[in-house]
Design a protein around this motif. Structure first.
Motif, PDB file in Angstrom:
ATOM      1  N   ASP A 115      -7.735  -1.382   6.710  1.00  0.00           N
ATOM      2  CA  ASP A 115      -6.963  -1.684   5.499  1.00  0.00           C
ATOM      3  C   ASP A 115      -6.350  -3.084   5.590  1.00  0.00           C
ATOM      4  N   ALA A 116      -6.102  -3.674   4.429  1.00  0.00           N
ATOM      5  CA  ALA A 116      -5.447  -4.987   4.381  1.00  0.00           C
ATOM      6  C   ALA A 116      -4.086  -4.920   5.081  1.00  0.00           C
ATOM      7  N   THR A 117      -3.408  -3.784   4.910  1.00  0.00           N
ATOM      8  CA  THR A 117      -2.066  -3.625   5.505  1.00  0.00           C
ATOM      9  C   THR A 117      -2.127  -3.752   7.029  1.00  0.00           C
ATOM     10  N   ALA A 118      -3.110  -3.083   7.638  1.00  0.00           N
ATOM     11  CA  ALA A 118      -3.243  -3.150   9.101  1.00  0.00           C
ATOM     12  C   ALA A 118      -3.550  -4.577   9.541  1.00  0.00           C
TER      13      ALA A 118
ATOM     14  N   ASP B  80      -5.061  -8.599  -5.802  1.00  0.00           N
ATOM     15  CA  ASP B  80      -3.683  -9.048  -5.589  1.00  0.00           C
ATOM     16  C   ASP B  80      -2.763  -8.021  -6.262  1.00  0.00           C
ATOM     17  N   LYS B  81      -2.405  -6.986  -5.482  1.00  0.00           N
ATOM     18  CA  LYS B  81      -1.630  -5.874  -6.048  1.00  0.00           C
ATOM     19  C   LYS B  81      -0.218  -6.327  -6.406  1.00  0.00           C
ATOM     20  N   ILE B  82       0.302  -7.303  -5.658  1.00  0.00           N
ATOM     21  CA  ILE B  82       1.672  -7.769  -5.941  1.00  0.00           C
ATOM     22  C   ILE B  82       1.723  -8.368  -7.350  1.00  0.00           C
TER      23      ILE B  82
ATOM     24  N   ILE C 192       4.534   4.195  10.740  1.00  0.00           N
ATOM     25  CA  ILE C 192       3.602   4.377   9.620  1.00  0.00           C
ATOM     26  C   ILE C 192       2.204   4.507  10.217  1.00  0.00           C
ATOM     27  N   ASN C 193       1.369   5.281   9.548  1.00  0.00           N
ATOM     28  CA  ASN C 193      -0.011   5.455  10.017  1.00  0.00           C
ATOM     29  C   ASN C 193      -0.965   4.894   8.980  1.00  0.00           C
ATOM     30  N   VAL C 194      -1.752   3.928   9.426  1.00  0.00           N
ATOM     31  CA  VAL C 194      -2.564   3.146   8.486  1.00  0.00           C
ATOM     32  C   VAL C 194      -3.985   3.023   9.027  1.00  0.00           C
ATOM     33  N   ARG C 195      -4.960   3.054   8.159  1.00  0.00           N
ATOM     34  CA  ARG C 195      -6.350   2.835   8.593  1.00  0.00           C
ATOM     35  C   ARG C 195      -6.527   1.406   9.090  1.00  0.00           C
ATOM     36  N   GLY C 196      -7.276   1.268  10.189  1.00  0.00           N
ATOM     37  CA  GLY C 196      -7.416  -0.040  10.836  1.00  0.00           C
ATOM     38  C   GLY C 196      -8.082  -1.091   9.976  1.00  0.00           C
TER      39      GLY C 196
ATOM     40  N   MET D 180       0.843  -1.207   0.000  1.00  0.00           N
ATOM     41  CA  MET D 180       0.000   0.000   0.000  1.00  0.00           C
ATOM     42  C   MET D 180       0.873   1.249   0.000  1.00  0.00           C
ATOM     43  N   ALA D 181       0.291   2.376  -0.364  1.00  0.00           N
ATOM     44  CA  ALA D 181       1.003   3.655  -0.337  1.00  0.00           C
ATOM     45  C   ALA D 181       0.705   4.362   0.977  1.00  0.00           C
ATOM     46  N   ALA D 182       1.752   4.856   1.644  1.00  0.00           N
ATOM     47  CA  ALA D 182       1.552   5.587   2.900  1.00  0.00           C
ATOM     48  C   ALA D 182       2.460   6.814   2.951  1.00  0.00           C
ATOM     49  N   GLU D 183       1.831   7.988   2.811  1.00  0.00           N
ATOM     50  CA  GLU D 183       2.625   9.225   2.936  1.00  0.00           C
ATOM     51  C   GLU D 183       3.045   9.430   4.386  1.00  0.00           C
ATOM     52  N   TRP D 184       2.288   8.874   5.320  1.00  0.00           N
ATOM     53  CA  TRP D 184       2.631   9.019   6.738  1.00  0.00           C
ATOM     54  C   TRP D 184       3.619   7.929   7.133  1.00  0.00           C
ATOM     55  N   THR D 185       4.803   8.073   6.642  1.00  0.00           N
ATOM     56  CA  THR D 185       5.900   7.127   6.892  1.00  0.00           C
ATOM     57  C   THR D 185       7.088   7.953   7.368  1.00  0.00           C
TER      58      THR D 185
ATOM     59  N   GLY E  83      -1.033   1.510  -5.501  1.00  0.00           N
ATOM     60  CA  GLY E  83      -0.991   0.987  -4.123  1.00  0.00           C
ATOM     61  C   GLY E  83      -2.025   1.675  -3.254  1.00  0.00           C
ATOM     62  N   GLY E  84      -2.371   2.935  -3.625  1.00  0.00           N
ATOM     63  CA  GLY E  84      -3.344   3.701  -2.864  1.00  0.00           C
ATOM     64  C   GLY E  84      -4.758   3.575  -3.390  1.00  0.00           C
ATOM     65  N   ARG E  85      -4.881   3.100  -4.618  1.00  0.00           N
ATOM     66  CA  ARG E  85      -6.219   3.032  -5.245  1.00  0.00           C
ATOM     67  C   ARG E  85      -6.965   1.758  -4.887  1.00  0.00           C
ATOM     68  N   TYR E  86      -6.246   0.661  -4.773  1.00  0.00           N
ATOM     69  CA  TYR E  86      -6.887  -0.641  -4.544  1.00  0.00           C
ATOM     70  C   TYR E  86      -6.571  -1.159  -3.152  1.00  0.00           C
ATOM     71  N   THR E  87      -7.456  -1.980  -2.629  1.00  0.00           N
ATOM     72  CA  THR E  87      -7.149  -2.632  -1.353  1.00  0.00           C
ATOM     73  C   THR E  87      -6.746  -4.082  -1.583  1.00  0.00           C
ATOM     74  N   GLY E  88      -5.790  -4.509  -0.798  1.00  0.00           N
ATOM     75  CA  GLY E  88      -5.317  -5.893  -0.865  1.00  0.00           C
ATOM     76  C   GLY E  88      -6.380  -6.891  -0.434  1.00  0.00           C
ATOM     77  N   LYS E  89      -7.506  -6.356   0.100  1.00  0.00           N
ATOM     78  CA  LYS E  89      -8.598  -7.275   0.454  1.00  0.00           C
ATOM     79  C   LYS E  89      -9.322  -7.736  -0.800  1.00  0.00           C
TER      80      LYS E  89
ATOM     81  N   ASP F 113      -8.279   8.411  13.591  1.00  0.00           N
ATOM     82  CA  ASP F 113      -8.875   7.431  12.667  1.00  0.00           C
ATOM     83  C   ASP F 113      -7.834   6.515  12.014  1.00  0.00           C
ATOM     84  N   HIS F 114      -6.586   6.557  12.517  1.00  0.00           N
ATOM     85  CA  HIS F 114      -5.551   5.661  11.986  1.00  0.00           C
ATOM     86  C   HIS F 114      -4.870   4.913  13.129  1.00  0.00           C
ATOM     87  N   ILE F 115      -4.129   3.898  12.762  1.00  0.00           N
ATOM     88  CA  ILE F 115      -3.300   3.194  13.753  1.00  0.00           C
ATOM     89  C   ILE F 115      -1.847   3.485  13.405  1.00  0.00           C
TER      90      ILE F 115
HETATM   91  C1  LIG Z   1       0.069   8.928  -2.316  1.00  0.00           C
HETATM   92  C2  LIG Z   1      -0.802   8.219  -1.323  1.00  0.00           C
HETATM   93  C3  LIG Z   1      -0.493   8.248   0.019  1.00  0.00           C
HETATM   94  C4  LIG Z   1      -1.303   7.571   0.957  1.00  0.00           C
HETATM   95  N1  LIG Z   1      -0.957   7.610   2.275  1.00  0.00           N
HETATM   96  C5  LIG Z   1      -1.697   6.917   3.174  1.00  0.00           C
HETATM   97  C6  LIG Z   1      -1.298   6.869   4.549  1.00  0.00           C
HETATM   98  O1  LIG Z   1      -0.287   7.441   4.961  1.00  0.00           O
HETATM   99  N2  LIG Z   1      -2.070   6.144   5.399  1.00  0.00           N
HETATM  100  C7  LIG Z   1      -3.203   5.484   4.989  1.00  0.00           C
HETATM  101  O2  LIG Z   1      -3.868   4.825   5.822  1.00  0.00           O
HETATM  102  N3  LIG Z   1      -3.593   5.495   3.694  1.00  0.00           N
HETATM  103  C8  LIG Z   1      -2.849   6.186   2.781  1.00  0.00           C
HETATM  104  N4  LIG Z   1      -3.205   6.172   1.474  1.00  0.00           N
HETATM  105  C9  LIG Z   1      -4.385   5.372   1.063  1.00  0.00           C
HETATM  106  C10 LIG Z   1      -4.060   3.874   1.059  1.00  0.00           C
HETATM  107  O3  LIG Z   1      -2.893   3.605   0.301  1.00  0.00           O
HETATM  108  C11 LIG Z   1      -5.265   3.104   0.479  1.00  0.00           C
HETATM  109  O4  LIG Z   1      -6.337   3.202   1.391  1.00  0.00           O
HETATM  110  C12 LIG Z   1      -4.988   1.659   0.143  1.00  0.00           C
HETATM  111  O5  LIG Z   1      -6.038   1.190  -0.667  1.00  0.00           O
HETATM  112  C13 LIG Z   1      -4.859   0.730   1.340  1.00  0.00           C
HETATM  113  O6  LIG Z   1      -4.476  -0.498   0.846  1.00  0.00           O
HETATM  114  P1  LIG Z   1      -4.670  -1.873   1.630  1.00  0.00           P
HETATM  115  O7  LIG Z   1      -6.134  -2.007   1.997  1.00  0.00           O
HETATM  116  O8  LIG Z   1      -4.238  -2.908   0.616  1.00  0.00           O
HETATM  117  O9  LIG Z   1      -3.798  -1.822   2.836  1.00  0.00           O
HETATM  118  C14 LIG Z   1      -2.431   6.852   0.528  1.00  0.00           C
HETATM  119  C15 LIG Z   1      -2.749   6.818  -0.847  1.00  0.00           C
HETATM  120  C16 LIG Z   1      -1.940   7.491  -1.757  1.00  0.00           C
HETATM  121  C17 LIG Z   1      -2.279   7.436  -3.224  1.00  0.00           C
END
Ligand SMILES: Cc1cc2nc3c(=O)[nH]c(=O)nc-3n(C[C@H](O)[C@H](O)[C@H](O)COP(=O)(O)O)c2cc1C
Length: 190
Positions: A54-57, A91-93, A48-52, A31-36, A82-88, A133-135
């Motif tokens: 999300d597949a990543t969490a 299969d992004k890989i 890293i800060n991720v929504r609870g 997944m994409a995470a700007e909060w890294t 990586g930010g558009r689709y969820t791994g749930k 709203d994130h972990i």
């Molecule tokens: C450039 C960019 C940065 C992002 N940064 C974050 C982030 O820091 N934390 C977060 O929870 N989601 C972030 N997102 C959204 C997640 O990448 C998105 O919800 C993703 O589908 C989650 O994937 P997963 O369900 O496979 O884990 C970002 C998306 C983009 C395009």
């Protein structure tokens, strides 16, 4: 107060984009995470800060580890996908592999890592904390590598940017620093 994801004021932040690789209940994913952020030197910790939901969490909750691959300037498409689709659901890989992205096996954890990233860090989870709203997942770096010829992509105002050596802002001159040091003497706390 609340500030939405596209609030123009929070768009003033400038970050990397971490491509976070995980494995677990949802299968190998990214997944994409700007909060890294690198948040401690000794031991070396990355948060890293991720929504609870999300597949990543979910993956990290199970595996207690994650890979941080800092997107290179030519990896903007990986950030968007990586930010558009969820791994749930996807299969992004496999999608990334079909797009020509090369993965390699991490040395100290079980996730895949992304070749060509500006930096690759393997992290073992040491702490997690629900924040709003994130972990926040904090991982100790157990393996790290980088290629100084690969520049990290910059994320700002919802857009990807390139670092350009020609746009470096010069450091303050020694003359100015010396002058300020003289002025600062007036404000030394006693
Ligand atoms: C450039 C960019 C940065 C992002 N940064 C974050 C982030 O820091 N934390 C977060 O929870 N989601 C972030 N997102 C959204 C997640 O990448 C998105 O919800 C993703 O589908 C989650 O994937 P997963 O369900 O496979 O884990 C970002 C998306 C983009 C395009």
């Amino acid at each position: 107060m609340e500030l939405s994801w596209n609030d123009r004021r929070t768009r003033q932040f400038l970050t990397n984009v971490g491509l976070i690789t995980t494995d677990g209940r949802c299968g190998p994913s990214v997944m994409a995470a700007e909060w890294t952020h690198h948040v401690s030197y000794s031991p070396s910790l990355i948060a890293i800060n991720v929504r609870g939901d999300d597949a990543t969490a979910e993956n990290i909750n199970q595996s207690k580890e994650f890979g941080v691959n800092l997107a290179a300037e030519d990896q903007n498409i990986l950030c968007s996908l990586g930010g558009r689709y969820t791994g749930k659901e996807l299969d992004k890989i496999s999608l990334f592999k079909e797009l020509g992205i090369i993965f390699y096996k991490a040395k100290s954890i079980k996730t895949l890592m992304i070749r060509g990233a500006a930096m690759n860090a393997e992290c073992k989870l040491v702490k997690q904390e629900g924040l709003g709203d994130h972990i926040m997942f904090v991982g100790e770096v157990t393996e790290i590598s980088s290629d100084e010829n690969i520049k990290p992509l910059v994320y700002h105002n919802g857009r990807y940017w390139r670092l350009d050596d020609n746009n470096k802002i010069p450091r303050p001159s020694q003359e100015l620093l010396d002058k300020v040091e003289e002025i600062a003497k007036k404000y030394v706390k006693v």
